[in-house]
Design a protein around this motif. Structure first.
Motif, mmCIF file in Angstrom:
data_model
loop_
_atom_site.group_PDB
_atom_site.id
_atom_site.type_symbol
_atom_site.label_atom_id
_atom_site.label_comp_id
_atom_site.label_asym_id
_atom_site.label_seq_id
_atom_site.Cartn_x
_atom_site.Cartn_y
_atom_site.Cartn_z
ATOM 1 N N ALA A 167 -8.834 5.537 3.499
ATOM 2 C CA ALA A 167 -8.933 4.508 2.400
ATOM 3 C C ALA A 167 -8.854 3.109 2.602
ATOM 4 O O ALA A 167 -8.233 2.741 3.548
ATOM 5 C CB ALA A 167 -7.962 4.595 1.419
ATOM 6 N N ASN A 234 -12.567 9.934 0.651
ATOM 7 C CA ASN A 234 -12.195 8.493 -0.184
ATOM 8 C C ASN A 234 -13.313 7.627 -0.538
ATOM 9 O O ASN A 234 -14.195 7.338 0.470
ATOM 10 C CB ASN A 234 -11.202 7.399 0.850
ATOM 11 C CG ASN A 234 -9.896 7.999 1.077
ATOM 12 O OD1 ASN A 234 -9.232 8.095 0.401
ATOM 13 N ND2 ASN A 234 -9.836 8.799 2.362
ATOM 14 N N VAL A 300 -11.315 4.595 -4.284
ATOM 15 C CA VAL A 300 -10.421 3.569 -3.866
ATOM 16 C C VAL A 300 -11.078 2.107 -4.133
ATOM 17 O O VAL A 300 -12.329 1.889 -3.763
ATOM 18 C CB VAL A 300 -9.955 3.553 -2.475
ATOM 19 C CG1 VAL A 300 -9.099 2.526 -1.699
ATOM 20 C CG2 VAL A 300 -9.715 4.976 -2.027
#
Length: 357
Positions: A167, A234, A300
């Protein structure tokens, strides 16, 4: 005997009444092919929209029909060898994309030289095609370099972001991370500490799975169908913007033999292709997002201040691109200016005016 004469007379009358086109109908043998498979919308709608629309338009008069040979997923032309395939007569109709043909179709990469632009792919496409058509010599230079006539059918893909095993909430999180991407978008990583590796959606899944790199630069409506969330869960929203990836082309050698009617049919089909592509892409975006989240992916967000700092620190991407275009005899800077100005007139202003520097 009388009945046989009547039957012959009826048959003769039917033949005489038939459209003259039935006797002199032209058949065009054309090959359309792509390096990408049909899972990608720009290929799917070649088969499902463009070709049927050409056929339907030509059927209205019956003067011409096309005998199509189709090959997708690299069966006829490999990704990145489209220009050579056009020039060698291997394909007659296909997609013109500078991303994988930068030496000859690089002019079509103009949005990649201006990252962090609008997220609306329709607006991006309209601005690009306006810029190409309004900038004197732009399309002529493209035709000269490739031997391919750009017929429209422009498309852009939804907002580019980064899918990865890690992330990113700040730029420093990218340091040392290897990311796959096509040539033009790897330059966006400059100054972040990330390492760009040449790749494509054809190879992303296996390359990430086997550790060749740690993620990819791409867009949701392609990443989710390819199930890239399985190896790169992510979805880092860095908002590079929607990117124009090209349009449709016909080899000039073939195009110059087409009647006005055939050219009009191809133009109508190109417009239908663009509309169908965007209609489905819009529908797919939300469903892709939902599927990704339901299958372990997560969104994210990069901190806004970090985003602005990245834009400010990025080495100006327009300069090298424009210089390369002009070295090829193309009006690179003028095309970029026309693109920027078109977007501004429609309400979007880049956070950083690269061209003013």
């Amino acid at each position: 005997m009388h009945r046989r004469m009547l039957m012959c007379a009826a048959a003769t009358a039917a033949l005489l009444a038939a459209s003259p086109a039935a006797f002199g109908q032209e058949t065009l043998n054309l090959t359309v092919a792509t390096g990408h498979p049909e899972v990608f919308l720009w290929v799917k709608h070649l088969k499902e929209t463009f070709i049927p629309t050409v056929d339907a338009e030509l059927a209205k008069t019956g003067k011409t029909k096309v005998n199509w040979t189709q090959g997708y997923g690299g069966t006829i032309v490999k990704l990145g060898s489209e220009t050579e395939a056009f020039q060698q007569g291997i394909i007659d109709v296909g997609q013109m994309s500078g991303v994988f043909n930068p030496a000859t179709m690089g002019l079509l990469n103009l949005t990649y030289a201006m990252p962090f632009g609008p997220a609306d792919p329709r607006a991006v496409t309209e601005a690009v095609e306006d810029a190409l058509n309004k900038t004197e010599g732009a399309l002529a230079a493209l035709e000269e370099a490739t031997g391919v006539v750009y017929i429209g059918g422009g498309i852009a893909i939804d907002d580019y972001n980064i899918g990865s095993t890690k992330a990113f909430t700040k730029v420093a999180d990218m340091n040392g991370v290897k990311l796959g991407g096509a040539g033009p978008n790897l330059a966006w990583l400059a100054g972040t500490g990330a390492v760009g590796v040449q790749g494509s959606f054809v190879t992303f899944y296996n390359d990430i799975k086997t550790g060749v790199y740690d993620g990819y630069i791409g867009w949701m409506t392609a990443g989710v169908p390819a199930k890239l969330y399985e190896v790169a869960p992510n979805w880092n929203q860095v908002h590079f913007g929607a990117m124009y990836i090209g349009g449709l082309g016909v080899s000039k050698q073939q195009w110059d033999t087409f009647s006005d009617e055939v050219k009009a049919a191809f133009a109508t089909a190109a417009a239908a292709y663009t509309k169908a592509y965007f209609d489905e892409q819009d529908a797919r975006y939300e469903s892709s997002k939902k599927a990704m989240l339901e299958n372990g992916g997560k969104i994210v967000e990069l901190d806004p201040a970090e985003h602005s700092a990245w834009i400010k620190a990025l080495p100006n991407p327009t300069k090298a691109w424009a210089a390369a275009a002009e070295a090829r005899g193309e009006p690179g800077k003028k095309v970029l200016e026309a693109y920027r100005d078109d977007l501004k007139a429609k309400g979007f202003t880049f956070e950083r005016d690269y061209l003013a520097e």
